[in-house]
Scaffold this active site. Structure first.
Site, PDB file in Angstrom:
ATOM      1  N   GLU A 150       8.996  -3.369  -7.404  1.00 63.65           N
ATOM      2  CA  GLU A 150       9.298  -2.232  -6.515  1.00 63.65           C
ATOM      3  C   GLU A 150      10.063  -1.118  -7.234  1.00 63.65           C
ATOM      4  O   GLU A 150      11.218  -0.823  -6.902  1.00 63.65           O
ATOM      5  CB  GLU A 150      10.089  -2.707  -5.300  1.00 63.65           C
ATOM      6  CG  GLU A 150       9.306  -3.612  -4.391  1.00 63.65           C
ATOM      7  CD  GLU A 150      10.083  -3.988  -3.127  1.00 63.65           C
ATOM      8  OE1 GLU A 150      11.314  -3.852  -3.110  1.00 63.65           O
ATOM      9  OE2 GLU A 150       9.450  -4.416  -2.158  1.00 63.65           O
ATOM     10  N   GLU A 307       4.237  -9.135  -0.535  1.00 61.64           N
ATOM     11  CA  GLU A 307       5.448  -9.654   0.120  1.00 61.64           C
ATOM     12  C   GLU A 307       5.423  -9.310   1.600  1.00 61.64           C
ATOM     13  O   GLU A 307       5.017  -8.204   1.983  1.00 61.64           O
ATOM     14  CB  GLU A 307       6.718  -8.992  -0.439  1.00 61.64           C
ATOM     15  CG  GLU A 307       7.162  -9.433  -1.783  1.00 61.64           C
ATOM     16  CD  GLU A 307       8.492  -8.755  -2.148  1.00 61.64           C
ATOM     17  OE1 GLU A 307       9.273  -8.375  -1.240  1.00 61.64           O
ATOM     18  OE2 GLU A 307       8.727  -8.583  -3.351  1.00 61.64           O
TER      19      GLU A 307
HETATM   20  C1  GAL Z   1      11.713  -6.583  -1.334  1.00 67.11           C
HETATM   21  C2  GAL Z   1      12.041  -7.197  -2.692  1.00 67.11           C
HETATM   22  C3  GAL Z   1      12.298  -8.687  -2.593  1.00 67.11           C
HETATM   23  C4  GAL Z   1      13.213  -8.994  -1.437  1.00 67.11           C
HETATM   24  C5  GAL Z   1      12.624  -8.429  -0.169  1.00 67.11           C
HETATM   25  C6  GAL Z   1      13.489  -8.687   1.038  1.00 67.11           C
HETATM   26  O1  GAL Z   1      12.043  -5.230  -1.332  1.00 67.11           O
HETATM   27  O2  GAL Z   1      10.981  -6.986  -3.594  1.00 67.11           O
HETATM   28  O3  GAL Z   1      12.866  -9.127  -3.811  1.00 67.11           O
HETATM   29  O4  GAL Z   1      14.466  -8.442  -1.680  1.00 67.11           O
HETATM   30  O5  GAL Z   1      12.497  -7.032  -0.294  1.00 67.11           O
HETATM   31  O6  GAL Z   1      12.923  -8.157   2.206  1.00 67.11           O
END
Ligand code: GAL
Length: 671
Positions: A150, A307
């Site tokens: 990110e 994610e």
């Molecule tokens: C994303 C990040 C992850 C985790 C997640 C939590 O932004 O890539 O490592 O922190 O958010 O929602």
């Protein structure tokens, strides 16, 4: 298919075994197998573990883990681990740390504390990437590379002295001479003229409005600074492991990076999506749009949902839990919008640290007794039924023009009103989403040949060359909708003189003289010419002068009474509509839906409100995804559609009943 190594939809999550003793790893593999996980992202925040000191690498633990995963039949999306620098690197060179516009340093103790222009960071991160590529390039568990994480997530831009130096070099390359820069930045205003490059700074804290071109150029420069970092890592990976796919995870609503420029450098695009699951439909619209945006950043490669959360995040004020079934629904929604994989942050919920209350595939409680883990297993089962959809694609005939430069410029302040670009774009997207019409997002200049209907929402920053790009497509028969406050400035943020919209006034058949922005509680009535129907404009109105276009609706009150609110112009074989005001969300949806219908763009089937329908196609095979976003059962007719429902393996015809949050994936069968 992203890789022959995993001939299924990807399923898994971020896996952070360095937080756990080795006994837990074996249990993890067993549970992954139970859930049919086939792909995990390893090592995203492992720099300190992989390289405890300068020059000292410790790969033993990762060697063991890669073997365990491979034996377990689980592929690895191996991170380059560069997203969070080790403490020793910061001690070696504190200039690694980034600074905000007020000159405040971001210190270690969290993550992502690096300046993208720090040479120390660049050299150390590249050394780590090379060491990982050389060690694991041939490892049978390796499926793909996950570069950094990110980019720009926690700080969109650094303003330190090193960045200032790099910015000056970047400006010198762009403008050649300081005089040219003065011209572009309009520094005759407010005595801002520069005599030498060394006099120029990043847009740090200032007494009032910054120079808008300086601001815009800094956003361009920062995007390129992060992109240079990405390219630096990718160059090494492609050199050492040319056959291994490379990607970095995007965040669809993230403003600082022009993902269309990044998309071209991905072997598959991926994104992290965390829509708020609180009751209401905002979450499902945001999720749908995030998937479509990410898919659009590179239309030639597969897309993966990298994610999401299984249950609830830990970073909102109130972290609503996804209701039972909602995680499955939103996961399958990603597939419905083209995803070739569904992953989570993270595999096992952390015991310590800032994210210990963030949901995971394996929660803190015994997985055998956990609702979440049972749903995770269920989703693994569902995805295993969808091998046939791999490599099928969304075919959109509608497009929305989306420009990052425009986003940066439009929201920069000192305008007739405050604009927020994303909500404006989302409003257009929602209109198509409600009609179940597939949509691509399009960067200015992209090939338009496959589209029949194109919407250009508030494209304030408009480069001259975009005019011909649109003209050519409309001439050939395209139907274009342009909305208020478009084609106002060029790429230097200088006004296009001679009537707002002048670069495309021939296309629009009009020019704009002035505008009246509206407060939240203000409305301006207008009336449609043909039907005499009365509606109200919100947010923004413009005084339009027709020069060839016809009025479709005009204001009946206010300073622009009698002048058009909505127009249409014939141009070549096509048509151009101009919407000089913001409509209510309901009207926007209604009229865009009607327009699509009139030009023959329809959803394959009428479904009840609250049910989403998408289609993925592969050759002459068609997969229809029906998603019930409501917490109640809905039944509806399938008309002449019949086929096999892939999640149950049952034949379906005539009607379909979807339970609360239910999903059906029907492969169409003729006859
Ligand atoms: C994303 C990040 C992850 C985790 C997640 C939590 O932004 O890539 O490592 O922190 O958010 O929602």
């Amino acid at each position: 298919m992203i890789t022959q190594k995993i001939p299924h939809l990807f399923y898994g999550g971020d896996y952070n075994p360095e937080q756990w003793p080795r006994e837990v790893w074996r249990e993890d593999i067993r549970l992954m197998q139970e859930a049919q996980v086939n792909f995990v992202s390893v090592g995203i925040f492992s720099w300190a573990r992989l390289q405890p000191k300068e020059g000292v690498f410790d790969f033993d633990w990762l060697d063991e883990l890669m073997d365990l995963l491979h034996e377990g039949g689980i592929g690895v999306n191996l991170a380059t681990a560069t997203a969070s620098p080790s403490a020793w690197l910061v001690r070696k060179d504190p200039k690694v740390l980034p600074e905000d516009p007020n000159g405040q340093t971001y210190y270690p103790g969290s993550r992502q504390h690096y300046c993208p222009n720090s040479k120390t960071y660049q050299e150390a991160s590249r050394a780590l990437v090379r060491a990982l590529a050389e060690r694991y390039g041939q490892n049978p568990a390796l499926v793909s590379w996950h570069v950094n994480n990110e980019y720009g997530c926690h700080f969109p831009a650094c303003y330190c002295d090193v960045c200032a130096e790099n910015f000056r070099v970047w400006l010198a390359e762009r403008y050649g001479t300081v005089e040219a820069l003065n011209g572009a930045w309009g520094t005759a205003f407010w005595s801002q003229a520069y005599g030498e490059w060394a006099e120029i700074f990043p847009p740090r804290k200032m007494p009032t409005h910054p120079n808008p071109t300086q601001l815009l150029d800094y956003q361009r420069f920062m995007n390129e600074s992060f992109l240079r970092l990405y390219k630096g890592e990718v160059e090494i990976l492609r050199e050492v492991t040319p056959e291994v796919p490379v990607n970095t995870n995007f965040m669809a609503g993230h403003k600082p990076l022009d993902y269309f420029k990044w998309g071209a450098l991905q072997d598959f695009t991926s994104h992290d999506a965390y829509p708020d699951p609180k009751p209401g439909e905002e979450g499902e619209i945001e999720g749908a749009m995030a998937n479509d945006l990410t898919r659009s950043f590179n239309k030639a490669v597969p897309m993966v949902l990298m994610e999401q959360v299984s249950s609830q995040v830990n970073w909102r004020g109130v972290n609503t839990l996804k209701a039972p079934g909602q995680m499955r629904l939103w996961s399958l929604q990603a597939v419905a919008h083209g995803a070739e994989g569904v992953l989570f942050f993270q595999w096992r919920a952390s015991r310590a640290g800032a994210e210990k209350f963030h949901g995971a595939m394996v929660p803190h409680v015994d997985p055998a007794k956990s609702r979440v883990f049972q749903e995770i297993k269920g989703l693994g089962e569902d995805l295993s039924c969808l091998d046939d959809v791999i490599d099928s694609r969304i075919q959109a005939e509608c497009g929305i023009v989306f420009s990052y430069e425009n986003w940066w410029a439009l929201e920069a302040g000192s305008k007739p009103r405050t604009f927020l670009y994303h909500p404006l774009v989302k409003e257009t997207y929602t209109s198509f989403w409600r009609e179940n019409l597939p949509v691509d997002f399009i960067a200015p200049g992209e090939d338009l040949s496959k589209y029949r209907l194109l919407v250009v929402p508030s494209l304030y920053l408009f480069r001259d060359e975009w005019a011909e790009w649109l003209r050519e497509w409309v001439r050939a028969g395209g139907v274009l909708v342009v909305t208020y406050f478009s084609a106002v400035v060029n790429e230097k943020e200088h006004i296009h003189l001679g009537g707002y919209g002048s670069p495309i006034s021939d296309l629009l058949g009009l020019w704009v003289e002035e505008w009246q922005p509206l407060h939240d509680d203000e409305r301006v009535p207008f009336r449609f010419e043909e039907s005499s129907r009365r509606e109200e404009a919100v947010y923004f109105t413009e005084k339009i002068h027709l020069e060839g276009a016809r009025s479709m609706a005009h204001y009946t009150e206010g300073p622009f009474a009698g002048s058009p609110a909505l127009t249409v112009n014939d141009f070549g074989k096509g048509k151009v509509f101009y919407q000089g005001a913001r409509f209510s969300a309901g009207l926007q949806h209604e009229w865009l839906g009607k327009l699509a219908d009139e030009i023959g763009i329809h959803a394959p089937l009428k479904v009840p409100v609250g049910v989403e329908l998408t289609v993925r196609t592969k050759g002459d095979r068609e997969f229809l995804f029906f998603l019930n976003h409501q917490q109640k059962t809905v039944a509806f007719s399938l008309g002449s559609l019949r086929g096999r429902e892939l999640l149950t393996g049952q034949d379906v015809a005539e009607s379909l009943s979807l339970p609360p949050f239910g999903v059906a994936v029907i492969e169409r069968r003729e006859g």
